[in-house]
Design a protein around this motif. Structure first.
Motif, PDB file in Angstrom:
ATOM      1  N   THR A   1     -47.855  46.533 -28.109  1.00 47.50           N
ATOM      2  CA  THR A   1     -46.497  46.976 -28.446  1.00 47.50           C
ATOM      3  C   THR A   1     -46.449  47.817 -29.721  1.00 47.50           C
ATOM      4  O   THR A   1     -45.841  48.892 -29.735  1.00 47.50           O
ATOM      5  CB  THR A   1     -45.565  45.749 -28.613  1.00 47.50           C
TER       6      THR A   1
ATOM      7  N   SER B   1     -49.952  53.873 -26.762  1.00 45.98           N
ATOM      8  CA  SER B   1     -49.502  55.046 -25.989  1.00 45.98           C
ATOM      9  C   SER B   1     -49.498  54.754 -24.490  1.00 45.98           C
ATOM     10  O   SER B   1     -48.700  55.329 -23.743  1.00 45.98           O
ATOM     11  CB  SER B   1     -50.389  56.255 -26.284  1.00 45.98           C
ATOM     12  N   LYS B   2     -50.359  53.841 -24.060  1.00 38.40           N
ATOM     13  CA  LYS B   2     -50.432  53.468 -22.637  1.00 38.40           C
ATOM     14  C   LYS B   2     -49.422  52.380 -22.268  1.00 38.40           C
ATOM     15  O   LYS B   2     -49.346  51.967 -21.113  1.00 38.40           O
ATOM     16  CB  LYS B   2     -51.841  52.968 -22.301  1.00 38.40           C
ATOM     17  N   GLY B   3     -48.669  51.915 -23.265  1.00 40.65           N
ATOM     18  CA  GLY B   3     -47.669  50.893 -23.000  1.00 40.65           C
ATOM     19  C   GLY B   3     -48.258  49.497 -22.895  1.00 40.65           C
ATOM     20  O   GLY B   3     -47.639  48.609 -22.298  1.00 40.65           O
ATOM     21  N   GLU B   4     -49.416  49.277 -23.479  1.00 39.17           N
ATOM     22  CA  GLU B   4     -50.071  47.961 -23.427  1.00 39.17           C
ATOM     23  C   GLU B   4     -49.726  47.159 -24.689  1.00 39.17           C
ATOM     24  O   GLU B   4     -48.832  46.333 -24.654  1.00 39.17           O
ATOM     25  CB  GLU B   4     -51.583  48.154 -23.268  1.00 39.17           C
TER      26      GLU B   4
ATOM     27  N   ASP C   1     -44.235  41.592 -19.539  1.00 38.22           N
ATOM     28  CA  ASP C   1     -43.318  41.982 -20.617  1.00 38.22           C
ATOM     29  C   ASP C   1     -43.639  41.284 -21.938  1.00 38.22           C
ATOM     30  O   ASP C   1     -42.798  41.203 -22.824  1.00 38.22           O
ATOM     31  CB  ASP C   1     -41.874  41.703 -20.212  1.00 38.22           C
TER      32      ASP C   1
ATOM     33  N   ASP D   1     -44.844  52.162 -33.126  1.00 37.85           N
ATOM     34  CA  ASP D   1     -44.764  51.730 -31.724  1.00 37.85           C
ATOM     35  C   ASP D   1     -44.803  52.961 -30.834  1.00 37.85           C
ATOM     36  O   ASP D   1     -45.158  54.056 -31.294  1.00 37.85           O
ATOM     37  CB  ASP D   1     -43.518  50.873 -31.471  1.00 37.85           C
ATOM     38  N   LYS D   2     -44.424  52.815 -29.584  1.00 36.37           N
ATOM     39  CA  LYS D   2     -44.557  53.934 -28.641  1.00 36.37           C
ATOM     40  C   LYS D   2     -43.702  55.133 -29.035  1.00 36.37           C
ATOM     41  O   LYS D   2     -44.030  56.283 -28.722  1.00 36.37           O
ATOM     42  CB  LYS D   2     -44.206  53.484 -27.221  1.00 36.37           C
TER      43      LYS D   2
END
Length: 325
Positions: free
Chosen positions: A276, A271-274, A254, A316-317
């Motif tokens: 932030t 986009s891959k959530g790596e 996290d 961000d995402k």
């Protein structure tokens, strides 16, 4: 009989003379055409990033090439091997000045080096556009600056953390670039803005020289020395991605990482959530606009706005889908 032959010979001579005259006129037209094309020589612009290691500069080159092709300029892309090779940058400028290019678009992280290269171009009466910076160069004549407010970009990163993570303690490790005005502004803007948020604490700050691998190593060591760090702010995307890899290597799922640039690789990582987030700076637009301004300088036009500021925003995402190619 002899008179008939003489008349025929006269007719043949007249026809031959007419053909020679037509050929001579045709050759004259071709010769004139070649002379005209030589007079309208294609203009050459030297586009000089501090290096081509960062994807930011690859995107800037992409924008510059497209604009140069559109406007019919020859573009020479030249760069030192590393961003701290200031002597190499000076040598490149000296070479393109000797080659009598018509314009120079240049970026370096060191203002003293920038002042020296601009003065070299000034002496040769070659117009200079500084890209990826809005920091004025003292004692030299710059046609225009094309870039974003780097201090404000740092402030946007701090504001994002302070508001998005409201109610959560944010212990930040800062990954600096090479010493110079870029690091001063991106770090200074962040530090000043962070003071407005009681939940943000800057735990440590160390240089990682704008590099992904060094960013990973420095972030790993920084975390091992202080395991309260839960956020890394990289002054470039490459260092932020390095910090993302560092969190992953020590088993932190996290951890929050934010950078500055808006490179394609960073958008994929977000986009891959790596990674932030990033402060998106439109590197391709910066390259494009620097050639637009170079073209105006070559044509002798006055620039309306010497400081051509590119807008920035945090991606961000929730926004990244709009920025993935």
């Amino acid at each position: 009989m002899l008179e008939i032959k003489r008349k025929s010979l006269r007719k043949l001579f007249k026809r031959s003379l007419a053909v020679v005259t037509v050929l001579t006129m045709s050759l004259g037209v071709v010769a004139c055409g070649n002379t005209d094309s030589g007079a309208s020589k294609q203009k050459t612009i030297a586009f000089i990033p501090p290096s081509l290691v960062s994807p930011f500069y690859a995107s800037s080159v992409e924008g510059a090439k497209a604009e140069a092709t559109k406007e019919g300029y020859t573009l020479k892309v030249l760069a030192p091997q590393t961003e701290d090779d200031f002597n190499g940058l000076l040598k490149i400028v000296e070479d393109v000045v000797t080659q009598k290019v018509d314009g120079i678009s240049i970026c370096t992280t060191d203002n003293k080096t920038m002042a020296a290269v601009v003065k070299t171009a000034n002496a040769a009466k070659i117009p200079v556009v500084v890209f990826n910076s809005l920091s004025p160069i003292e004692g030299a004549d710059v046609y225009s600056y094309v870039g974003y407010d780097q201090k404000n970009a740092g402030a946007q990163a701090a504001e994002y953390l302070g508001t998005k993570l409201k109610g959560k303690q944010v212990n930040v490790g800062i990954l600096e670039g090479l010493p110079g005005v870029f690091t001063d502004n991106r770090k200074g803007g962040f530090v000043d803005e962070a003071k407005k948020y009681s939940n943000i604490k800057i735990v440590a700050t160390q240089p990682a020289n704008w590099e992904r691998e060094k960013g990973m190593n420095v972030a790993t060591n920084m975390y091992q020395a202080n395991k309260t760090i839960n956020v890394f702010y990289g002054l470039s995307d490459e260092m932020a991605i390095g910090a993302t890899q560092a969190f992953k290597s020590v088993g932190i799922k996290d951890g929050i990482t934010i950078g500055i640039d808006g490179n394609p690789a960073t958008m994929d990582s977000i986009s891959k959530g790596e990674t932030t987030a990033t402060v998106y700076t439109s590197p391709k637009e910066i390259g494009t606009q620097s050639i637009v301004d170079c073209g105006k300088a070559i044509k002798g036009l006055k620039v309306q706005n010497k400081m051509h500021q590119i807008k920035t925003l945090v991606v961000d995402k929730s926004l990244v889908s709009k920025y993935i190619k």
